[in-house]
Design a protein around this motif. Structure first.
Motif, PDB file in Angstrom:
ATOM      1  N   LYS A 100       0.847  -1.192   0.000  1.00  0.00           N
ATOM      2  CA  LYS A 100       0.000   0.000   0.000  1.00  0.00           C
ATOM      3  C   LYS A 100       0.884   1.243   0.000  1.00  0.00           C
ATOM      4  CE  LYS A 100      -0.761   0.478   5.007  1.00  0.00           C
ATOM      5  NZ  LYS A 100      -1.800   0.609   6.061  1.00  0.00           N
ATOM      6  N   ILE A 101       0.346   2.322  -0.541  1.00  0.00           N
ATOM      7  CA  ILE A 101       1.053   3.592  -0.638  1.00  0.00           C
ATOM      8  C   ILE A 101       0.862   4.371   0.657  1.00  0.00           C
ATOM      9  CG2 ILE A 101       1.056   5.836  -1.800  1.00  0.00           C
ATOM     10  CD1 ILE A 101       0.302   4.366  -4.374  1.00  0.00           C
ATOM     11  N   CYS A 102       1.970   4.825   1.239  1.00  0.00           N
ATOM     12  CA  CYS A 102       1.932   5.668   2.434  1.00  0.00           C
ATOM     13  C   CYS A 102       2.545   7.027   2.104  1.00  0.00           C
ATOM     14  CB  CYS A 102       2.687   5.004   3.591  1.00  0.00           C
ATOM     15  SG  CYS A 102       1.944   3.462   4.142  1.00  0.00           S
ATOM     16  N   PHE A 103       1.801   8.078   2.389  1.00  0.00           N
ATOM     17  CA  PHE A 103       2.253   9.421   2.042  1.00  0.00           C
ATOM     18  C   PHE A 103       3.399   9.867   2.940  1.00  0.00           C
ATOM     19  CE2 PHE A 103      -1.238   9.253  -0.593  1.00  0.00           C
ATOM     20  CZ  PHE A 103      -1.528  10.446  -1.230  1.00  0.00           C
ATOM     21  N   LEU A 104       4.318  10.625   2.347  1.00  0.00           N
ATOM     22  CA  LEU A 104       5.401  11.295   3.063  1.00  0.00           C
ATOM     23  C   LEU A 104       5.172  12.802   2.986  1.00  0.00           C
ATOM     24  CD1 LEU A 104       8.353   9.267   1.489  1.00  0.00           C
ATOM     25  CD2 LEU A 104       7.274   8.839   3.723  1.00  0.00           C
ATOM     26  N   ARG A 105       5.935  13.538   3.763  1.00  0.00           N
ATOM     27  CA  ARG A 105       5.807  15.007   3.695  1.00  0.00           C
ATOM     28  C   ARG A 105       6.179  15.511   2.306  1.00  0.00           C
ATOM     29  NH1 ARG A 105       4.499  19.086   2.881  1.00  0.00           N
ATOM     30  NH2 ARG A 105       4.617  21.048   4.018  1.00  0.00           N
ATOM     31  N   LYS A 106       7.076  14.820   1.605  1.00  0.00           N
ATOM     32  CA  LYS A 106       7.536  15.264   0.286  1.00  0.00           C
ATOM     33  C   LYS A 106       6.742  14.632  -0.863  1.00  0.00           C
ATOM     34  CE  LYS A 106      11.209  11.749   0.325  1.00  0.00           C
ATOM     35  NZ  LYS A 106      12.663  11.511   0.212  1.00  0.00           N
ATOM     36  N   THR A 107       5.715  13.843  -0.557  1.00  0.00           N
ATOM     37  CA  THR A 107       4.897  13.243  -1.612  1.00  0.00           C
ATOM     38  C   THR A 107       4.258  14.332  -2.470  1.00  0.00           C
ATOM     39  OG1 THR A 107       4.425  11.279  -0.290  1.00  0.00           O
ATOM     40  CG2 THR A 107       2.890  11.782  -2.078  1.00  0.00           C
ATOM     41  N   THR A 108       4.284  14.108  -3.767  1.00  0.00           N
ATOM     42  CA  THR A 108       3.721  15.079  -4.712  1.00  0.00           C
ATOM     43  C   THR A 108       2.360  14.601  -5.201  1.00  0.00           C
ATOM     44  OG1 THR A 108       5.928  15.730  -5.445  1.00  0.00           O
ATOM     45  CG2 THR A 108       4.078  16.291  -6.887  1.00  0.00           C
ATOM     46  N   VAL A 109       1.375  15.477  -5.121  1.00  0.00           N
ATOM     47  CA  VAL A 109       0.026  15.183  -5.596  1.00  0.00           C
ATOM     48  C   VAL A 109      -0.371  16.252  -6.599  1.00  0.00           C
ATOM     49  CG1 VAL A 109      -2.388  14.833  -4.950  1.00  0.00           C
ATOM     50  CG2 VAL A 109      -0.576  14.181  -3.357  1.00  0.00           C
ATOM     51  N   ARG A 110      -0.665  15.819  -7.822  1.00  0.00           N
ATOM     52  CA  ARG A 110      -1.101  16.768  -8.858  1.00  0.00           C
ATOM     53  C   ARG A 110      -2.360  16.234  -9.524  1.00  0.00           C
ATOM     54  NH1 ARG A 110       4.606  17.207  -9.719  1.00  0.00           N
ATOM     55  NH2 ARG A 110       5.339  19.344  -9.342  1.00  0.00           N
ATOM     56  N   ARG A 111      -3.312  17.118  -9.728  1.00  0.00           N
ATOM     57  CA  ARG A 111      -4.523  16.714 -10.437  1.00  0.00           C
ATOM     58  C   ARG A 111      -4.193  16.380 -11.886  1.00  0.00           C
ATOM     59  NH1 ARG A 111      -6.446  20.939  -7.113  1.00  0.00           N
ATOM     60  NH2 ARG A 111      -8.039  20.247  -5.632  1.00  0.00           N
ATOM     61  N   CYS A 112      -4.879  15.370 -12.397  1.00  0.00           N
ATOM     62  CA  CYS A 112      -4.667  14.973 -13.784  1.00  0.00           C
ATOM     63  C   CYS A 112      -6.015  14.904 -14.498  1.00  0.00           C
ATOM     64  CB  CYS A 112      -3.950  13.618 -13.853  1.00  0.00           C
ATOM     65  SG  CYS A 112      -4.967  12.218 -13.317  1.00  0.00           S
ATOM     66  N   PRO A 113      -6.030  14.883 -15.828  1.00  0.00           N
ATOM     67  CA  PRO A 113      -7.299  14.791 -16.557  1.00  0.00           C
ATOM     68  C   PRO A 113      -8.002  13.472 -16.248  1.00  0.00           C
ATOM     69  CG  PRO A 113      -5.497  15.446 -18.007  1.00  0.00           C
ATOM     70  CD  PRO A 113      -4.867  15.008 -16.731  1.00  0.00           C
ATOM     71  N   PRO A 114      -9.337  13.468 -16.202  1.00  0.00           N
ATOM     72  CA  PRO A 114     -10.072  12.209 -15.995  1.00  0.00           C
ATOM     73  C   PRO A 114      -9.750  11.203 -17.093  1.00  0.00           C
ATOM     74  CG  PRO A 114     -11.519  14.109 -15.734  1.00  0.00           C
ATOM     75  CD  PRO A 114     -10.236  14.630 -16.293  1.00  0.00           C
ATOM     76  N   PHE A 115      -9.746   9.926 -16.726  1.00  0.00           N
ATOM     77  CA  PHE A 115      -9.462   8.879 -17.704  1.00  0.00           C
ATOM     78  C   PHE A 115     -10.523   7.785 -17.595  1.00  0.00           C
ATOM     79  CE2 PHE A 115      -6.866   8.112 -13.886  1.00  0.00           C
ATOM     80  CZ  PHE A 115      -7.310   6.858 -13.511  1.00  0.00           C
ATOM     81  N   LYS A 116     -10.637   6.992 -18.633  1.00  0.00           N
ATOM     82  CA  LYS A 116     -11.604   5.907 -18.668  1.00  0.00           C
ATOM     83  C   LYS A 116     -10.938   4.627 -18.182  1.00  0.00           C
ATOM     84  CE  LYS A 116     -14.831   3.468 -21.705  1.00  0.00           C
ATOM     85  NZ  LYS A 116     -15.368   3.347 -23.077  1.00  0.00           N
ATOM     86  N   ILE A 117     -11.610   3.928 -17.290  1.00  0.00           N
ATOM     87  CA  ILE A 117     -11.101   2.656 -16.767  1.00  0.00           C
ATOM     88  C   ILE A 117     -11.527   1.544 -17.718  1.00  0.00           C
ATOM     89  CG2 ILE A 117     -11.128   1.077 -14.798  1.00  0.00           C
ATOM     90  CD1 ILE A 117     -11.787   3.524 -13.051  1.00  0.00           C
TER      91      ILE A 117
END
Length: 534
Positions: A100-117
């Protein structure tokens, strides 16, 4: 030119590298809390899915909540990079990935365009698979949901033990072909289902439920239960699985000659005997008229009953708390940043986000007087028939602590019985010293308390003409709800933590001789006219 990091599908993520970048949609979000303490949040938990339909869990721990909670939300599409990978060792896995992914203080989060699954993330569980044990016992519907028509609802139960209250409700769902599945919900989910049906159930309209993230177990036969974390309940909501089930049900009714309309048995009552015992047991929780409790000087628990006449204006109905230390923060407006900031004196840090916590103060009156009492999200949820999550979302979307949602208006002028705890902390900090730990509007309970308190109120009425009900002449009914659902702004006037003084004994005189030989009230014109009986 900087190297471009390639986006990797979730199923290829391993611990061999720490420079992964993923593009995902957040399909499920919940808060992980301490056992029996829903107000103590440990972490935010998520289920992520990529464009290929692979799923993976993610966690944001408490100390990092203020940095990411406002940008990483359910339904959002984001690119993630610079994160830590840990084993997905949850007892009930909601994703197949071992990490599982665990966030760090330096984790980068950027919005991206919606995509089709490319493939369905969730599939509907077939009732026959449940009944025939096709699915492994004690398995989790992490990739599936179950949807059906409510055809039987047993009575909502509240049992008590050393760990507190255990709430549960059992029911049966039926699919369009008439097959049935037994279900049971626990805790807040059981309370939510009962309270929602209590306010919205219509006998002639079908109730369609969808249960997502369930546990499948053997309890006197196959049964579907909710998970402690990540479970979601949908009731007649306009989402695709429910709309598709409604269409299938309508088609079966119209075209299937063998279709038999199910007999719906719904019991929305509660166990009145337990409520009567809890609120009218004079040994453990003695009942008082409000005039008797306003000058309590020790920690104690008691029962009162009265009408909710108003909300305290100055305190608001929630407060902002630091996401790191969980202490109250000061909300200020930064003219340079053109936004609100939250100052934490404990952490000595200014944050752009804070966690709202519900704590409303209501004014409760009976024939003898009134006083302010505090209640937190659990009790406010019970009294308004709105979930704790709904209240928290309303607080997050409110422009100010005095921006009251219109739904609270339903409590005004309504009669309740309250189990109240008196604490000295509130008195010392000029807050309401009375905290509501439980409430009910059960008619049997209220009638029993009316009988118990009848003699005390008769004694009070004997001196009613000479009683000073309030020592504060300018108490308003607040907040004033507008048609738009937004309350009037906070007043700067003070709100007393107790609005009464003890009534005089029969031997005490309440009148003084005036210089001209006439009589007048000892405290001037503060006397309030006689209150009507409830």
């Amino acid at each position: 030119m900087a190297d471009v990091v390639e986006i990797t599908p979730l199923n290829l993520i391993t611990q061999e590298r720490d420079d992964w970048k993923v593009r995902v949609k957040v399909i499920n979000q919940w808060s992980k809390t301490a056992y029996m303490k829903p107000e103590s949040i440990f972490s935010y938990e998520f289920v992520l899915v990529d464009f290929q339909g692979h799923k993976m869990r993610a966690s944001i721990y408490k100390n990092l909540m203020p940095f990411f909670a406002h940008t990483f939300k359910e339904g959002g599409f984001v690119d993630l990079s610079t994160f830590e990978l840990k084993l997905n060792d949850d007892d009930w896995k909601l994703a197949d990935h071992d990490l599982k992914i665990c966030f760090l203080r330096k984790t980068t989060v950027r919005r991206c365009p919606p995509f089709k699954i490319l493939r369905d993330v969730f599939n509907c569980v077939a009732y026959k698979d449940v009944q025939d044990w096709v699915l492994p016992k004690d398995s989790v519907f992490g990739k599936r949901y179950i949807v059906g028509q409510l055809v039987k609802l047993n009575r909502y139960k509240v049992d008590k033990d050393d760990n507190g209250e255990k709430k549960s409700i059992e029911f049966e769902l039926s699919d369009a072909s008439g097959e049935k599945v037994r279900c049971k919900l626990w805790g807040a989910h059981a309370e939510k289902l009962h309270d929602t049906l209590l306010s919205e159930y219509k006998k002639d309209e079908p109730v369609i439920l969808m249960l997502h993230n369930c546990r499948y177990k053997d309890w006197e036969g196959p049964q579907v239960n909710n998970l402690l974390w990540g479970f979601k309940l949908f009731l007649n909501e306009p989402i695709q699985p429910i709309e598709e089930f409604k269409d299938a049900l309508a088609t079966a009714i119209r075209e299937d000659d063998k279709y038999v309309k199910p007999v719906v048995e719904v019991d929305l009552g509660k166990d009145e005997s337990s409520a009567l015992t809890k609120f009218t047991d004079q040994e453990n929780n003695k009942a008082y008229i409000i005039d008797d409790v306003r000058l309590f000087e020790k920690v104690c628990t008691f029962v009162v009953r009265g009408r909710v006449s108003s909300f305290a204006e100055k305190e608001g109905w929630f407060q902002y708390y630091c996401g790191t230390c969980d202490k109250k923060v000061q909300k200020t407006y930064d003219l340079e940043e053109m936004m609100y900031l939250y100052d934490c004196k404990v952490c000595n840090t200014t944050y752009k986000e804070a966690n709202p916590k519900v704590r409303a103060t209501i004014y409760v009156q009976d024939i003898t007087g009134g006083c302010e009492m505090s209640l937190f999200d659990g009790q406010l949820s019970k009294m308004t028939h709105r979930s704790v999550q709904w209240l928290n979302n309303a607080a997050k979307n409110a422009s100010d602590i005095c921006d009251y949602p219109l739904e609270l208006n339903k409590l005004l002028n309504k009669k309740f019985a309250f189990i109240v705890k008196h604490n000295l902390y509130g008195d010392e900090n000029k807050l309401s010293g009375y905290t509501i730990s439980d409430s009910t509007d059960n008619a049997s309970v209220l009638n029993k308390l009316d009988a118990i308190l009848k003699d005390k109120e008769a004694e009070y009425s004997a001196f009613d003409e000479d009683i000073l009900v309030s020592s504060t002449p300018d108490v308003k009914k607040i907040p004033k709800f507008e048609d738009s659902g937004v309350a009037s702004s906070c007043s700067t006037s003070t709100t007393p933590s107790s609005i009464g003084v003890k009534r005089p004994s029969p031997s005490q005189s309440t009148k003084d001789e005036t210089p001209t030989g006439g009589t007048t009230s000892a405290l001037g014109d503060l006397k309030i006219p006689k209150m009507e009986k409830l």
